[in-house]
Design an enzyme around this catalytic site. Structure first.
Site, short mmCIF file in Angstrom:
data_model
loop_
_atom_site.label_atom_id
_atom_site.label_comp_id
_atom_site.label_asym_id
_atom_site.label_seq_id
_atom_site.Cartn_x
_atom_site.Cartn_y
_atom_site.Cartn_z
N ASP A 77 -30.03 -25.32 86.87
CA ASP A 77 -28.75 -24.78 87.33
C ASP A 77 -27.68 -25.87 87.43
O ASP A 77 -26.53 -25.66 87.05
CB ASP A 77 -28.94 -24.10 88.70
CG ASP A 77 -29.99 -23.00 88.64
OD1 ASP A 77 -29.89 -22.13 87.77
OD2 ASP A 77 -30.93 -23.04 89.45
N GLU A 134 -26.97 -17.31 82.80
CA GLU A 134 -28.06 -18.27 83.03
C GLU A 134 -29.38 -17.50 83.08
O GLU A 134 -29.59 -16.63 83.92
CB GLU A 134 -27.84 -19.00 84.36
CG GLU A 134 -28.78 -20.16 84.59
CD GLU A 134 -28.54 -21.35 83.66
OE1 GLU A 134 -29.42 -22.21 83.59
OE2 GLU A 134 -27.47 -21.41 83.00
N GLU A 190 -38.09 -20.42 78.44
CA GLU A 190 -37.27 -19.22 78.23
C GLU A 190 -36.90 -19.06 76.75
O GLU A 190 -36.87 -17.94 76.23
CB GLU A 190 -36.02 -19.30 79.10
CG GLU A 190 -36.34 -19.24 80.59
CD GLU A 190 -35.56 -20.22 81.46
OE1 GLU A 190 -36.06 -20.54 82.56
OE2 GLU A 190 -34.48 -20.67 81.04
#
Length: 497
Positions: A481, A297, A328
């Site tokens: 998450d 992750e 990201e």
């Protein structure tokens, strides 16, 4: 008599089907029509269904989201964990005596002024970001004000702990968490999360989560989206101190899935230490028995050299699966000179075709193939209004359910509801899009009745679904998450992996 009996049976079954229509209006229409036609009763009446696009989409998701045949039993998660202190960013900065000025990004925060400028920079974009605060004493003072601020809330924090907590909500799963766990965090963790004694420490690591709402104003600034700005002075997670404890715990725990996170926390370390630690990460992953998938992750980063090292220094080939968001993904392609790397930032909603091109490039350049030794076969991408799951063919199953489950949890967790409340969410995904810009892609028109779109490109499959975005989110922290955990929970890796 036989004729009478047959008519009675047909009538009884027709009544039963009518009850099904009444009691389960959101069952897939195809199932109901099939049942009706099998009784030879003529064309099936259209079942009553949700009217709004959001209602139709949510109902279709519920029908599509099924558990995989082969399920995870034991999941090991590491290595970043902390206590999140969540509060209003504007109110905290006002309490610190700061006034709204000009926004400016800082890769590392050294002062209160840096904090104010970086917060304004990202609030103005409505974008999430995470930064390291270098001054220990100043951070401690700010953290004390934040922790004692009226309305401040304490939550489980750190990608690993949040993913572990999400997995632990499923009682049939055993979850191991390795990370720096202090007394407050230990108290907050689910009872189903096992923490080895070597991971326990006397003092918690605190991360400050400054939230803002869509349309919230501060001076001349107005946030276009709800989001958060995260900062910390976290040396324990920054040095990935629990990596060795994590790997040494795996032999006894015997997991069938490993989830790793926390590489972004190394940004506060020297280049020399970063290089050394990354090599140790790769060595540690290689010590995990073959056949156990490893999900990495990612999180917000600003150090291009560190990101490039993660991509090129064998970290990507060593892991099986990646989870990341739009910031990201763009930073990754910029750091590694991938497709669309000249783009400085996303212009509003990330273009689906561009995202698809970058995901394809990652799996083609760094994923498993006949000519390359790599374990990487899966990427779960998430942004506010849509998600994409990209997989190398032949390695994963149930990805249609997995991408739908990830999108569904984004809506429920943000709104703090058990199920999708269609009055509190909205469909904001692009109504039509191209699947690629670097080759002749297909034009897709979004249909809420068929919300998961699938396309293929040179041995790689893509599953796209929109998100039902919470109009007034209760909490934005940890959504990525939760999305990754839910997507993994519904994923199935092929036994020959």
């Amino acid at each position: 008599m036989a004729l009478w009996r047959g008519s009675a049976y047909a009538g009884f079954l027709a009544l039963a089907v009518g009850c099904v229509f009444l009691l389960e209006p959101e069952l897939p229409g195809s199932a109901l029509r099939s049942l009706w036609s099998s009784l030879c009763l003529g064309p099936a009446p259209a079942p009553p269904g949700p009217v709004s696009p959001e209602g139709r989409l949510a109902a279709t998701w519920d029908a599509l989201i099924v558990r995989p045949v082969r399920r995870w039993r034991r999941v090991a998660v590491g290595v970043n964990a902390c206590v999140d202190v969540v509060l209003s960013g504007v109110k905290l900065l006002q309490a610190l005596g700061l006034s709204p000025g000009n926004g400016k990004d800082h890769s590392i925060l050294h002062s209160r002024n840096d904090l104010e400028e970086a917060f304004i920079h990202f609030m103005g974009k409505g974008a999430a970001a995470e930064r390291f605060f270098s001054d220990k004493e100043t951070f401690h003072d700010i953290a004390q004000v934040a922790s004692e601020f009226p309305g401040a809330q304490h939550y489980v924090g750190g990608n690993a702990a949040l993913i572990g907590q999400k997995f632990a909500a499923n009682s049939d799963l055993k979850v191991l968490l390795c990370g720096p766990v202090g007394p407050k965090l230990h108290e907050l963790l689910d009872d189903n999360v096992f923490v080895p004694s070597e991971s326990l420490q006397e003092v918690d690591e605190f991360h400050l989560i400054l939230e803002y709402q869509a349309g919230e104003e501060w001076g001349q600034l107005k946030a276009p989206h709800a989001n958060r700005f995260i900062f910390s002075h976290d040396l324990s997670n920054g040095a990935m101190n629990m990596l060795e404890v994590f790997v040494s715990s795996l032999e006894e725990f015997q997991p069938d899935l490993v989830v790793l996170s926390g590489l972004h926390m190394m940004e506060g370390q020297s280049k020399e230490l970063q290089r050394k630690r990354l090599l140790e990460v790769v060595t540690s992953i290689s010590d995990i028995p073959a056949g156990i998938p490893v999900h990495l992750e990612l999180a917000s980063m600003t150090n291009r050299e560190l990101m490039s090292s993660i991509v090129h220094q064998q970290v990507f080939p060593a892991v099986t699966s990646l989870g990341l968001n739009e910031q990201e993904l763009l930073f990754l392609t910029q750091s590694a000179s991938g497709p669309h790397s000249s783009l400085s930032s996303w212009n509003g909603v990330p273009d689906v075709g561009m995202v698809s091109d970058i995901l394809f490039w990652i799996l083609k350049e760094h994923g498993r193939s006949k000519s390359r030794v790599s374990d990487l076969t899966r990427i779960h991408f998430h942004t506010l209004v849509y998600h994409i799951l990209a997989t190398v063919d032949g390695h994963w199953a149930n990805q249609l359910a997995a991408v739908a489950a990830g999108a569904r949890v984004a809506g429920t967790q943000a709104c703090a509801t058990e199920t999708i409340d269609t009055s509190r969410v909205s469909l904001r995904a692009p109504q039509e899009f191209m699947t690629s810009h670097s080759e002749a892609g297909s034009r897709i028109v979004l249909n809420p009745n068929k919300p998961v779109v699938e396309w293929h490109r040179e041995g790689i499959s893509f599953h796209f679904t929109p998100v039902l975005v919470c109009k007034d989110p209760i909490r934005t922290v940890g959504l990525g998450d939760a999305i990754s955990a839910e997507g993994l929970f519904y994923s199935e890796v092929h036994p020959h992996y």
